[in-house]
Design an enzyme around this catalytic site. Structure first.
Site, short mmCIF file in Angstrom:
data_model
loop_
_atom_site.label_atom_id
_atom_site.label_comp_id
_atom_site.label_asym_id
_atom_site.label_seq_id
_atom_site.Cartn_x
_atom_site.Cartn_y
_atom_site.Cartn_z
N CYS A 42 0.84 -1.20 0.00
CA CYS A 42 0.00 0.00 0.00
C CYS A 42 0.88 1.25 0.00
O CYS A 42 2.02 1.23 0.45
CB CYS A 42 -0.91 -0.02 1.22
N ARG A 46 3.10 4.57 6.54
CA ARG A 46 3.53 3.82 7.73
C ARG A 46 3.97 2.39 7.41
O ARG A 46 4.37 1.66 8.33
CB ARG A 46 2.38 3.77 8.74
N HIS A 103 -2.37 -4.17 5.22
CA HIS A 103 -2.11 -3.71 6.60
C HIS A 103 -3.38 -3.26 7.30
O HIS A 103 -4.40 -2.98 6.65
CB HIS A 103 -1.09 -2.56 6.57
N CYS A 106 -6.00 0.58 7.09
CA CYS A 106 -5.77 0.95 5.69
C CYS A 106 -6.83 1.96 5.23
O CYS A 106 -8.03 1.66 5.22
CB CYS A 106 -5.79 -0.29 4.79
ZN LIG Z 1 -3.37 1.05 3.04
#
Ligand SMILES: [Zn+2]
Length: 216
Positions: A42, A46, A103, A106
């Site tokens: 993604c 982070r 993750h 998201c």
């Molecule tokens: Zn994401």
């Protein structure tokens, strides 16, 4: 790091700490890249896969997009940035592994579950259409409407598996998996508890990776 100046300073720190101290390693990289792993992750700031998995330059061939989605062969656009990267990684670099890393928390999946929040963002809405099968699947679960965490987690994990499934829709990629020269892996980074979870096909669940560390 919060501003542009900090980023430039960050590069000079990197140069001093790494480029100039490990010249042999970085000189070798001048002659080409030979990553064994392609990661689809993604865009989220982070969840940088290279940082999370302790990699160095040259280790990972990475393509990142909102929610780490992959179009199926009959959905890919022309031109398609995701599949151009996958095609290069598989056909030219001959990577041995493809990891799809989703993750928790998201924003892309949040937008999928709450389309009204992205109603004015046409590119995001259009992109998230790729994950609509995940919503269809969610409707067939017994996760309550008010279990927002449970619904997000279900969709975040299901989107990873959908991307894996969509990768396999490309014959040239499927053939390599069948031949055993390419392995696909599904990872879920849970930032709530700091776990990296791996899809276990036997358990049909994502399990904390600590359980497999040390195994071949
Ligand atoms: Zn994401």
């Amino acid at each position: 790091m919060t501003n542009f100046h900090d980023l430039i300073e960050g590069f000079h720190n990197f140069k001093e700490a790494h480029l100039e101290r490990d010249r042999e390693f970085f000189d070798a990289l001048k002659h080409g890249q030979n990553p064994r792993t392609l990661v689809i992750a993604c865009c989220d700031s982070r969840v940088d896969p290279a940082i999370l998995m302790g990699c160095r330059p040259g280790d990972l061939f990475v393509v990142r997009n909102v929610a780490a989605l992959v179009p199926a062969e009959d959905q890919s656009a022309a031109p398609d940035a995701v599949m151009a990267a996958v095609e290069y990684g598989v056909k030219h670099l001959a990577v041995e592994h493809i990891i799809v890393m989703g993750h928790s928390n998201c924003g892309g999946i949040h937008g999928l579950l709450n389309p009204v929040e992205v109603k004015n963002e046409s590119y995001i809405r259009g992109w998230l259409c790729l994950a609509h099968p995940v919503l269809d699947e969610l409707a067939h679960t017994d996760i309550p409407e008010d279990d927002h965490h449970g619904r997000s987690r279900h969709c975040e994990e299901a989107a990873i598996l959908l991307s894996i499934e969509n990768l396999l829709s490309y014959g040239w990629l499927h053939d390599r998996v069948e031949a055993g020269t390419l392995k696909l892996h599904a990872l879920y980074y849970d930032m709530h508890d700091g776990n990296l979870c791996v899809w276990d096909a036997e358990k049909e669940d994502f399990v904390p990776s600590a359980a497999i560390v040390g195994k071949a």
